[in-house]
Design a protein around this motif. Structure first.
Motif, PDB file in Angstrom:
ATOM      1  N   SER A 108      51.605  45.808  53.975  1.00 23.54           N
ATOM      2  CA  SER A 108      50.203  45.782  54.389  1.00 23.54           C
ATOM      3  C   SER A 108      49.714  44.347  54.314  1.00 23.54           C
ATOM      4  O   SER A 108      50.316  43.495  53.659  1.00 23.54           O
ATOM      5  CB  SER A 108      49.346  46.684  53.489  1.00 23.54           C
ATOM      6  OG  SER A 108      49.363  46.215  52.154  1.00 23.54           O
ATOM      7  N   GLY A 109      48.616  44.086  55.006  1.00 26.29           N
ATOM      8  CA  GLY A 109      47.985  42.777  54.945  1.00 26.29           C
ATOM      9  C   GLY A 109      48.662  41.727  55.799  1.00 26.29           C
ATOM     10  O   GLY A 109      49.516  42.041  56.640  1.00 26.29           O
ATOM     11  N   PRO A 110      48.281  40.469  55.579  1.00 30.58           N
ATOM     12  CA  PRO A 110      48.834  39.371  56.381  1.00 30.58           C
ATOM     13  C   PRO A 110      50.353  39.283  56.277  1.00 30.58           C
ATOM     14  O   PRO A 110      50.952  39.747  55.310  1.00 30.58           O
ATOM     15  CB  PRO A 110      48.168  38.127  55.778  1.00 30.58           C
ATOM     16  CG  PRO A 110      46.941  38.627  55.106  1.00 30.58           C
ATOM     17  CD  PRO A 110      47.279  39.995  54.600  1.00 30.58           C
ATOM     18  N   LEU A 111      50.960  38.687  57.285  1.00 26.69           N
ATOM     19  CA  LEU A 111      52.404  38.466  57.298  1.00 26.69           C
ATOM     20  C   LEU A 111      52.787  37.588  56.105  1.00 26.69           C
ATOM     21  O   LEU A 111      52.208  36.513  55.905  1.00 26.69           O
ATOM     22  CB  LEU A 111      52.802  37.796  58.613  1.00 26.69           C
ATOM     23  CG  LEU A 111      54.288  37.575  58.881  1.00 26.69           C
ATOM     24  CD1 LEU A 111      55.011  38.923  59.013  1.00 26.69           C
ATOM     25  CD2 LEU A 111      54.472  36.744  60.155  1.00 26.69           C
ATOM     26  N   ARG A 112      53.760  38.026  55.312  1.00 26.35           N
ATOM     27  CA  ARG A 112      54.153  37.293  54.110  1.00 26.35           C
ATOM     28  C   ARG A 112      55.486  36.583  54.341  1.00 26.35           C
ATOM     29  O   ARG A 112      56.556  37.169  54.183  1.00 26.35           O
ATOM     30  CB  ARG A 112      54.249  38.255  52.927  1.00 26.35           C
ATOM     31  CG  ARG A 112      52.904  38.840  52.521  1.00 26.35           C
ATOM     32  CD  ARG A 112      53.041  39.803  51.348  1.00 26.35           C
ATOM     33  NE  ARG A 112      51.749  40.291  50.900  1.00 26.35           N
ATOM     34  CZ  ARG A 112      51.112  41.338  51.443  1.00 26.35           C
ATOM     35  NH1 ARG A 112      51.677  42.012  52.430  1.00 26.35           N
ATOM     36  NH2 ARG A 112      49.944  41.715  50.978  1.00 26.35           N
ATOM     37  N   ILE A 113      55.406  35.316  54.722  1.00 24.63           N
ATOM     38  CA  ILE A 113      56.609  34.509  54.979  1.00 24.63           C
ATOM     39  C   ILE A 113      56.450  33.131  54.335  1.00 24.63           C
ATOM     40  O   ILE A 113      56.568  32.108  55.003  1.00 24.63           O
ATOM     41  CB  ILE A 113      56.882  34.383  56.492  1.00 24.63           C
ATOM     42  CG1 ILE A 113      55.623  33.944  57.257  1.00 24.63           C
ATOM     43  CG2 ILE A 113      57.418  35.699  57.054  1.00 24.63           C
ATOM     44  CD1 ILE A 113      55.891  33.581  58.710  1.00 24.63           C
ATOM     45  N   PRO A 114      56.227  33.067  53.013  1.00 21.48           N
ATOM     46  CA  PRO A 114      55.957  31.769  52.364  1.00 21.48           C
ATOM     47  C   PRO A 114      57.113  30.785  52.454  1.00 21.48           C
ATOM     48  O   PRO A 114      56.887  29.568  52.557  1.00 21.48           O
ATOM     49  CB  PRO A 114      55.669  32.156  50.907  1.00 21.48           C
ATOM     50  CG  PRO A 114      56.356  33.476  50.724  1.00 21.48           C
ATOM     51  CD  PRO A 114      56.207  34.174  52.051  1.00 21.48           C
ATOM     52  N   ASN A 115      58.342  31.261  52.414  1.00 18.93           N
ATOM     53  CA  ASN A 115      59.478  30.342  52.467  1.00 18.93           C
ATOM     54  C   ASN A 115      59.638  29.745  53.857  1.00 18.93           C
ATOM     55  O   ASN A 115      59.896  28.538  54.003  1.00 18.93           O
ATOM     56  CB  ASN A 115      60.749  31.062  52.024  1.00 18.93           C
ATOM     57  CG  ASN A 115      60.705  31.453  50.560  1.00 18.93           C
ATOM     58  OD1 ASN A 115      60.495  30.609  49.693  1.00 18.93           O
ATOM     59  ND2 ASN A 115      60.862  32.739  50.270  1.00 18.93           N
ATOM     60  N   LEU A 116      59.502  30.575  54.881  1.00 19.37           N
ATOM     61  CA  LEU A 116      59.566  30.049  56.245  1.00 19.37           C
ATOM     62  C   LEU A 116      58.426  29.066  56.495  1.00 19.37           C
ATOM     63  O   LEU A 116      58.625  28.029  57.149  1.00 19.37           O
ATOM     64  CB  LEU A 116      59.500  31.201  57.254  1.00 19.37           C
ATOM     65  CG  LEU A 116      60.796  31.991  57.430  1.00 19.37           C
ATOM     66  CD1 LEU A 116      60.531  33.309  58.156  1.00 19.37           C
ATOM     67  CD2 LEU A 116      61.831  31.175  58.195  1.00 19.37           C
ATOM     68  N   ASN A 117      57.247  29.352  55.969  1.00 17.61           N
ATOM     69  CA  ASN A 117      56.128  28.422  56.157  1.00 17.61           C
ATOM     70  C   ASN A 117      56.335  27.129  55.374  1.00 17.61           C
ATOM     71  O   ASN A 117      55.948  26.054  55.827  1.00 17.61           O
ATOM     72  CB  ASN A 117      54.826  29.095  55.759  1.00 17.61           C
ATOM     73  CG  ASN A 117      54.388  30.140  56.775  1.00 17.61           C
ATOM     74  OD1 ASN A 117      54.861  30.132  57.915  1.00 17.61           O
ATOM     75  ND2 ASN A 117      53.511  31.040  56.369  1.00 17.61           N
ATOM     76  N   ARG A 118      56.956  27.223  54.197  1.00 12.07           N
ATOM     77  CA  ARG A 118      57.298  26.016  53.445  1.00 12.07           C
ATOM     78  C   ARG A 118      58.273  25.141  54.232  1.00 12.07           C
ATOM     79  O   ARG A 118      58.255  23.903  54.135  1.00 12.07           O
ATOM     80  CB  ARG A 118      57.897  26.418  52.091  1.00 12.07           C
ATOM     81  CG  ARG A 118      58.401  25.256  51.258  1.00 12.07           C
ATOM     82  CD  ARG A 118      58.828  25.702  49.870  1.00 12.07           C
ATOM     83  NE  ARG A 118      59.717  26.860  49.899  1.00 12.07           N
ATOM     84  CZ  ARG A 118      61.023  26.803  50.162  1.00 12.07           C
ATOM     85  NH1 ARG A 118      61.592  25.638  50.461  1.00 12.07           N
ATOM     86  NH2 ARG A 118      61.770  27.890  50.147  1.00 12.07           N
TER      87      ARG A 118
END
Length: 411
Positions: free
Chosen positions: A50-60
């Protein structure tokens, strides 16, 4: 160590190319529209994500920043990150938006012409082609003979296929002839034999691939495609990065369908796996034993085949989040001198009508222990990726592409 990995997130486009309107893809943005749907609660699953797309490593590693540079809009629902990789985006120069063209271009060989395709009429295949296929393969006939989604057509025609013994033949907007058949009732070996015959025949029409699409199940409710897919592909039109590295004594490891895409050319070793997570496991296992001058080339096909073509926004989001969670495992294994590249071969926007690929820019994320976070800007060709890796392996310059000169971390 002097090793490299190419991780192809099959179909993860990050914004329409300038020529997208000519392909009917104006406004496409695979990643952007998935993130938007998540941020708006349209990809929530009861008891699941649920909620926003969770891709912290790809965004890093710069994915959100690359998408913003490519499309001009922020990636919805994403927090800002300090980027630790060399990030940018690439513009395809090949004339089509198919899988082989995208992969060959990223390996240094753009395709300067359009491949043959079949019309949207029903039947779509030339009568002479089908007659010859039936004759040579000793078939009782075929089913389908139309443009179709691979999952939809086996649900619609699978039972009739089992009853009649006629394989299901269909195509898409790509340069492809696809044959679906039941692994047990028709036989996997027989399907592969028929597909080889078909590839010999479709060369006259300049068709890039024949894809054998085996499936199992007892009825429309249980039919499902298996991991025994096999692509019979026209060989690359010129030597690629893979050929040059192999000829220089290096090792090229295909994980997933890469060997099929390159028709076996420049491949030292092949590893198959059934889905994205199994592919990631296989990549890590093989990387652990990789020596100098080894390239691991991995295609994560589920993004395209399971979610892009099926227009499954939720599934695509979940697959991206699952992939993202695995990235620290790879980074922990990388040693000084190692380079990894995350990219894509085309788009397949799951919010767009139809089920075909979309003409988009692709991310270019180079990372490794020696690479400093930086913006490498727009790349005028996917071939810049191949040229960069040729330089990394100390190979002679390839005919196409401009190498990325990233800044290195200080010791």
């Amino acid at each position: 160590m002097n090793r490299a990995l190419i991780l192809v997130l099959d179909s993860l486009g990050i914004g329409a190319s300038a020529d997208a309107p000519a392909y009917g893809d104006d406004g496409a943005n695979t990643l952007g529209h998935i993130a938007q749907a998540c941020a708006q609660g349209q990809a929530d699953v009861a008891g699941g994500r649920s909620g926003p797309l969770r891709i912290p490593n790809l965004n890093r590693l710069g994915l959100a920043a690359a998408q913003t540079a490519s499309s001009g809009s922020e990636l919805a629902g994403q927090a800002s990150h300090v980027v630790t990789a060399a990030y940018g985006y690439a513009i395809e120069q090949s004339r089509d938006k198919d899988t082989p063209s995208g992969h060959w271009e990223m390996a240094g060989v753009p395709v300067p012409f359009k491949w043959g395709t079949f019309p949207t009429t029903v039947p779509c295949f030339p009568e002479r082609l089908i007659d010859e296929l039936i004759k040579r393969a000793k078939l009782p006939g075929i089913l389908g003979n139309c443009h179709a989604s691979g999952t939809e057509i086996i649900q619609r025609l699978g039972a009739e296929h089992i009853r009649t013994g006629r394989p299901i033949c269909y195509t898409s907007a790509d340069s492809v002839f696809q044959i679906a058949a039941h692994e047990t009732h028709f036989g996997l070996d027989r399907l592969l034999d028929v597909s080889q015959i078909a590839k010999q025949l479709v060369d006259e029409w300049n068709i890039t691939r024949v894809i054998a699409r085996p499936f199992v199940g007892d009825d429309a409710a249980t039919f499902q495609r298996t991991a025994n897919r096999k692509d019979f592909t026209t060989p690359p039109i010129a030597p690629t990065l893979l050929d040059h590295l192999q000829q220089a004594g290096g090792t090229v490891v295909s994980v997933g369908k890469i060997a099929d895409i390159f028709a076996g050319r420049g491949i030292t070793e092949q590893i198959k796996a059934k889905d994205n997570m199994a592919l990631f496991d296989a990549m890590l296992q093989r990387f652990a034993t990789a020596v100098d001058n080894t390239l691991l080339f991995v295609n994560f096909v589920d993004f395209d085949s399971h979610y892009g073509h099926r227009r499954d926004v939720v599934g695509y989001a979940q697959a991206l989040e699952a992939f993202d969670q695995r990235l620290p495992e790879l980074e922990a294994m990388m040693q000084a001198g190692d380079v990894a590249l995350i990219t894509a071969d085309h788009g397949c926007d799951p919010t767009f009508p139809g089920s075909d690929h979309t003409r988009e820019h692709v991310p270019v994320l180079f990372f490794g222990p020696d690479i400093k976070g930086q913006n490498i800007g727009p790349r005028k060709s996917f071939a810049d990726m191949g040229q960069t890796l040729a330089k990394h392996f100390h190979l002679p310059a390839l005919p196409h592409g401009v190498a990325v000169n990233w800044q290195r971390r200080s010791c």
